[in-house]
Design a protein around this motif. Structure first.
Motif, PDB file in Angstrom:
ATOM      1  N   LEU A 102       0.843  -1.195   0.000  1.00 46.19           N
ATOM      2  CA  LEU A 102       0.000   0.000   0.000  1.00 46.19           C
ATOM      3  C   LEU A 102       0.879   1.246   0.000  1.00 46.19           C
ATOM      4  CD1 LEU A 102      -2.816  -0.846   2.582  1.00 46.19           C
ATOM      5  CD2 LEU A 102      -3.088  -0.559   0.105  1.00 46.19           C
ATOM      6  N   GLY A 103       0.455   2.267  -0.740  1.00 50.64           N
ATOM      7  CA  GLY A 103       1.187   3.526  -0.761  1.00 50.64           C
ATOM      8  C   GLY A 103       1.071   4.258   0.564  1.00 50.64           C
ATOM      9  N   TYR A 104       1.957   5.220   0.786  1.00 49.85           N
ATOM     10  CA  TYR A 104       1.966   5.933   2.062  1.00 49.85           C
ATOM     11  C   TYR A 104       0.672   6.722   2.284  1.00 49.85           C
ATOM     12  CZ  TYR A 104       6.872   4.645   2.359  1.00 49.85           C
ATOM     13  OH  TYR A 104       8.039   3.928   2.417  1.00 49.85           O
ATOM     14  N   ALA A 105       0.102   7.263   1.226  1.00 53.36           N
ATOM     15  CA  ALA A 105      -1.162   7.988   1.373  1.00 53.36           C
ATOM     16  C   ALA A 105      -2.279   7.029   1.785  1.00 53.36           C
ATOM     17  CB  ALA A 105      -1.522   8.691   0.065  1.00 53.36           C
ATOM     18  N   GLU A 106      -2.290   5.824   1.190  1.00 54.30           N
ATOM     19  CA  GLU A 106      -3.306   4.829   1.552  1.00 54.30           C
ATOM     20  C   GLU A 106      -3.110   4.353   2.986  1.00 54.30           C
ATOM     21  OE1 GLU A 106      -4.179   2.316  -2.430  1.00 54.30           O
ATOM     22  OE2 GLU A 106      -2.044   2.494  -1.891  1.00 54.30           O
ATOM     23  N   LEU A 107      -1.872   4.145   3.380  1.00 53.08           N
ATOM     24  CA  LEU A 107      -1.603   3.737   4.758  1.00 53.08           C
ATOM     25  C   LEU A 107      -2.018   4.813   5.746  1.00 53.08           C
ATOM     26  CD1 LEU A 107       1.924   2.064   4.387  1.00 53.08           C
ATOM     27  CD2 LEU A 107      -0.218   0.908   4.977  1.00 53.08           C
ATOM     28  N   ALA A 108      -1.732   6.053   5.402  1.00 52.95           N
ATOM     29  CA  ALA A 108      -2.102   7.160   6.285  1.00 52.95           C
ATOM     30  C   ALA A 108      -3.611   7.227   6.470  1.00 52.95           C
ATOM     31  CB  ALA A 108      -1.572   8.475   5.716  1.00 52.95           C
ATOM     32  N   ALA A 109      -4.352   7.042   5.384  1.00 50.94           N
ATOM     33  CA  ALA A 109      -5.814   7.063   5.469  1.00 50.94           C
ATOM     34  C   ALA A 109      -6.327   5.898   6.314  1.00 50.94           C
ATOM     35  CB  ALA A 109      -6.417   6.998   4.065  1.00 50.94           C
ATOM     36  N   ALA A 110      -5.665   4.737   6.210  1.00 59.35           N
ATOM     37  CA  ALA A 110      -6.112   3.556   6.944  1.00 59.35           C
ATOM     38  C   ALA A 110      -5.899   3.690   8.443  1.00 59.35           C
ATOM     39  CB  ALA A 110      -5.382   2.316   6.422  1.00 59.35           C
TER      40      ALA A 110
END
Length: 324
Positions: free
Chosen positions: A197-205
């Motif tokens: 997962l990209g960092y933006a996706e991880l941050a949202a999660a």
């Protein structure tokens, strides 16, 4: 069945070296285009069961691991194995020995009222189970962060070095283990589903920012608090026969034997455990004849007093992936 070519194998090897290496870097190392590498990755996911997951190092997560062997009636073994596979505290759930034995790794907390409830209460009460033996995992010689050599045989040392240069420097193993925080565990939960997962996706999660997630993941990797597992159907890589080997070795020779076995391309796991058999290994071979040759020519070591071979009939759960 998907038949991977050299590019597919190179991609799998690259992910094993650095599971989060950008596709642009992997493509450059493999002499391909990012679009082609992404397309191959998606195909391996869809047709080969490829999944990249992150798992906590047991020392950092504060958990203990047990190999548990359950004897069950054939008519109930499937349901018991499937139920175990759905639990978050299990991994490597397999049906062996003609369909009458279930082998699983169970992760337990070191203390607390429910620390060993699955071992001491839940399993013994399960209908259909006629026997239970638990083997505490003492030391892993091969497996976990160390890849099965049967699939990492494509890239040159120079190509591996380019991929490793992208990742963080891992601190010495003798350093004190890092203890995961609540925020770390939430991040790991997201990476357990998909470690790419990209960092933006991880941050949202996890409810954070990309910059914070980037720093935290780099810190966890540098401290060795997590490792990545590249899960794929062994048959895709030509290993159609799988077996667990339960061995009895004299304690004075255990380290010597385990270290030797850990160099064998046929083995994906080598671990020392408690119990009457104190060494367990997982063999992956091309066919039954290849397994026979391995057992009679390479594992026939004087220090191994007894060996029990349990063919794996079905895998219900790998490191974190449920199998159909």
């Amino acid at each position: 069945m998907l038949e991977p070519d050299a590019l597919d194998r190179g991609l799998i090897h690259a992910l094993q070296v650095d599971a989060r290496a950008p596709f642009t870097l992997i493509a450059d190392v493999l002499g391909s285009s990012p679009q082609t590498v992404v397309r191959r990755y998606r195909r391996l996911q869809a047709e080969g069961g490829l999944r990249v997951v992150a798992l906590p190092d047991p020392r950092s997560s504060g958990t203990h691991q047990w190999f548990v062997r359950l004897t069950a009636a054939t008519r109930t073994a499937h349901d018991i194995a499937a139920a175990l596979a759905r639990r978050p505290d299990t991994s490597w759930v397999r049906l062996t020995s003609g369909g009458t034995e279930i082998v699983a790794i169970i992760h337990t907390a070191p203390s607390g009222p429910d620390a060993h409830s699955l071992l001491l209460r839940d399993i013994p009460r399960t209908a259909g189970i006629t026997g239970v033996s638990a083997h505490y995992l003492l030391h892993t010689y091969l497996g976990g962060p160390t890849a099965w050599r049967g699939r990492v045989d494509v890239l040159t040392p120079a190509q591996e070095a380019r991929l490793r240069a992208h990742g963080p420097r891992v601190r010495a193993e003798e350093d004190a283990p890092y203890t995961l925080t609540g925020a770390d565990r939430r991040l790991l939960a997201a990476l357990r589903e998909d470690a790419r997962l990209g960092y933006a996706e991880l941050a949202a999660a996890v409810g954070s920012t990309p910059a914070t997630v980037t720093r935290r993941l780099a810190e966890l990797r540098s401290r060795g608090a997590l490792f990545f597992d590249v899960d794929i159907e062994p048959a895709v890589l030509g290993a159609t026969v799988s077996a667990l080997l339960w061995m009895q070795v004299a304690p004075s020779r255990l380290d010597e034997v385990a270290t030797t076995l850990a160099t064998h391309h046929e083995l994906a796991v080598v671990a020392a455990t408690t119990g009457p058999t104190n060494l367990v290994a997982h063999a992956l071979c091309a066919d039954a004849e290849a397994l026979h040759r391995y057992l009679t020519r390479r594992v026939a070591l004087d220090a191994i007093a007894r060996i029990e071979t349990a063919p794996v009939l079905r895998t219900y759960k790998a490191a974190a992936t449920l199998r159909g």
